[in-house]
Design a protein around this motif. Structure first.
Motif, PDB file in Angstrom:
ATOM      1  N   ASN A  19       0.824  -1.215   0.000  1.00 29.97           N
ATOM      2  CA  ASN A  19       0.000   0.000   0.000  1.00 29.97           C
ATOM      3  C   ASN A  19       0.856   1.263   0.000  1.00 29.97           C
ATOM      4  O   ASN A  19       0.408   2.306  -0.472  1.00 29.97           O
ATOM      5  N   LEU A  20       2.061   1.177   0.515  1.00 36.72           N
ATOM      6  CA  LEU A  20       2.937   2.339   0.607  1.00 36.72           C
ATOM      7  C   LEU A  20       3.989   2.385  -0.498  1.00 36.72           C
ATOM      8  O   LEU A  20       4.820   3.290  -0.523  1.00 36.72           O
ATOM      9  N   ALA A  21       3.952   1.445  -1.416  1.00 38.91           N
ATOM     10  CA  ALA A  21       4.998   1.328  -2.439  1.00 38.91           C
ATOM     11  C   ALA A  21       5.167   2.594  -3.265  1.00 38.91           C
ATOM     12  O   ALA A  21       6.284   2.942  -3.642  1.00 38.91           O
ATOM     13  N   ALA A  22       4.104   3.281  -3.546  1.00 35.33           N
ATOM     14  CA  ALA A  22       4.202   4.473  -4.391  1.00 35.33           C
ATOM     15  C   ALA A  22       4.466   5.746  -3.591  1.00 35.33           C
ATOM     16  O   ALA A  22       4.565   6.823  -4.176  1.00 35.33           O
ATOM     17  N   ALA A  23       4.596   5.619  -2.282  1.00 34.07           N
ATOM     18  CA  ALA A  23       4.875   6.804  -1.444  1.00 34.07           C
ATOM     19  C   ALA A  23       6.237   7.378  -1.822  1.00 34.07           C
ATOM     20  O   ALA A  23       7.171   6.651  -2.145  1.00 34.07           O
ATOM     21  N   ARG A  24       6.337   8.661  -1.780  1.00 31.76           N
ATOM     22  CA  ARG A  24       7.611   9.307  -2.087  1.00 31.76           C
ATOM     23  C   ARG A  24       8.463   9.292  -0.833  1.00 31.76           C
ATOM     24  O   ARG A  24       8.210  10.025   0.102  1.00 31.76           O
ATOM     25  N   GLY A  25       9.438   8.447  -0.821  1.00 31.39           N
ATOM     26  CA  GLY A  25      10.306   8.307   0.335  1.00 31.39           C
ATOM     27  C   GLY A  25      10.996   6.965   0.283  1.00 31.39           C
ATOM     28  O   GLY A  25      10.940   6.253  -0.720  1.00 31.39           O
ATOM     29  N   THR A  26      11.616   6.614   1.371  1.00 31.63           N
ATOM     30  CA  THR A  26      12.341   5.352   1.450  1.00 31.63           C
ATOM     31  C   THR A  26      11.576   4.369   2.327  1.00 31.63           C
ATOM     32  O   THR A  26      11.140   4.724   3.421  1.00 31.63           O
ATOM     33  N   LEU A  27      11.419   3.156   1.825  1.00 31.03           N
ATOM     34  CA  LEU A  27      10.841   2.081   2.616  1.00 31.03           C
ATOM     35  C   LEU A  27      11.984   1.288   3.225  1.00 31.03           C
ATOM     36  O   LEU A  27      12.851   0.787   2.502  1.00 31.03           O
ATOM     37  N   TYR A  28      12.011   1.208   4.535  1.00 28.13           N
ATOM     38  CA  TYR A  28      12.984   0.388   5.252  1.00 28.13           C
ATOM     39  C   TYR A  28      12.259  -0.877   5.688  1.00 28.13           C
ATOM     40  O   TYR A  28      11.354  -0.817   6.519  1.00 28.13           O
ATOM     41  N   LEU A  29      12.632  -2.004   5.103  1.00 23.82           N
ATOM     42  CA  LEU A  29      11.944  -3.264   5.362  1.00 23.82           C
ATOM     43  C   LEU A  29      12.805  -4.184   6.211  1.00 23.82           C
ATOM     44  O   LEU A  29      13.997  -4.348   5.936  1.00 23.82           O
ATOM     45  N   THR A  30      12.209  -4.794   7.218  1.00 26.94           N
ATOM     46  CA  THR A  30      12.905  -5.804   8.002  1.00 26.94           C
ATOM     47  C   THR A  30      12.064  -7.070   8.006  1.00 26.94           C
ATOM     48  O   THR A  30      10.846  -7.028   7.881  1.00 26.94           O
ATOM     49  N   GLY A  31      12.743  -8.185   8.140  1.00 30.08           N
ATOM     50  CA  GLY A  31      12.078  -9.479   8.220  1.00 30.08           C
ATOM     51  C   GLY A  31      13.091 -10.548   8.587  1.00 30.08           C
ATOM     52  O   GLY A  31      14.302 -10.313   8.532  1.00 30.08           O
ATOM     53  N   ARG A  32      12.599 -11.712   8.976  1.00 34.18           N
ATOM     54  CA  ARG A  32      13.493 -12.796   9.394  1.00 34.18           C
ATOM     55  C   ARG A  32      13.981 -13.654   8.238  1.00 34.18           C
ATOM     56  O   ARG A  32      15.019 -14.290   8.334  1.00 34.18           O
ATOM     57  N   ASP A  33      13.248 -13.672   7.132  1.00 34.50           N
ATOM     58  CA  ASP A  33      13.567 -14.543   6.000  1.00 34.50           C
ATOM     59  C   ASP A  33      14.203 -13.705   4.881  1.00 34.50           C
ATOM     60  O   ASP A  33      13.524 -12.943   4.189  1.00 34.50           O
ATOM     61  N   HIS A  34      15.515 -13.847   4.718  1.00 34.07           N
ATOM     62  CA  HIS A  34      16.258 -13.029   3.747  1.00 34.07           C
ATOM     63  C   HIS A  34      15.706 -13.182   2.332  1.00 34.07           C
ATOM     64  O   HIS A  34      15.483 -12.182   1.633  1.00 34.07           O
ATOM     65  N   ASN A  35      15.480 -14.411   1.882  1.00 32.30           N
ATOM     66  CA  ASN A  35      14.987 -14.636   0.516  1.00 32.30           C
ATOM     67  C   ASN A  35      13.617 -14.008   0.317  1.00 32.30           C
ATOM     68  O   ASN A  35      13.357 -13.374  -0.711  1.00 32.30           O
TER      69      ASN A  35
END
Length: 70
Positions: A19-35
């Motif tokens: 939902n935020l993909a088109a926002a003007r800015g940087t998305l910092y994503l974290t998760g446990r599964d690298h792939n």
């Protein structure tokens, strides 16, 4: 605008990121599964995200939390 999404590889986190993909800015994503994190980042680029940073972290481990830069 900078947006951090903790758990971006979960269903809810991924949905929020989409939902935020088109926002003007940087998305910092974290998760446990690298792939899975890389798959989500690639999908977000297709959806219009221009700046994405990823970090494979498990916030259930205290050493992961202490290693996060502010």
């Amino acid at each position: 605008m900078n947006i951090t999404i903790i758990g971006a590889t979960s269903s809810i986190g991924e949905h929020i990121a989409r939902n935020l993909a088109a926002a003007r800015g940087t998305l910092y994503l974290t998760g446990r599964d690298h792939n899975r994190l890389e798959q989500v980042a690639s999908d977000l680029q297709v959806r219009g995200a221009t700046r994405i940073a990823t970090e494979c972290l498990d916030f259930t481990e205290s050493r992961a939390i202490s290693g996060v830069e502010r």
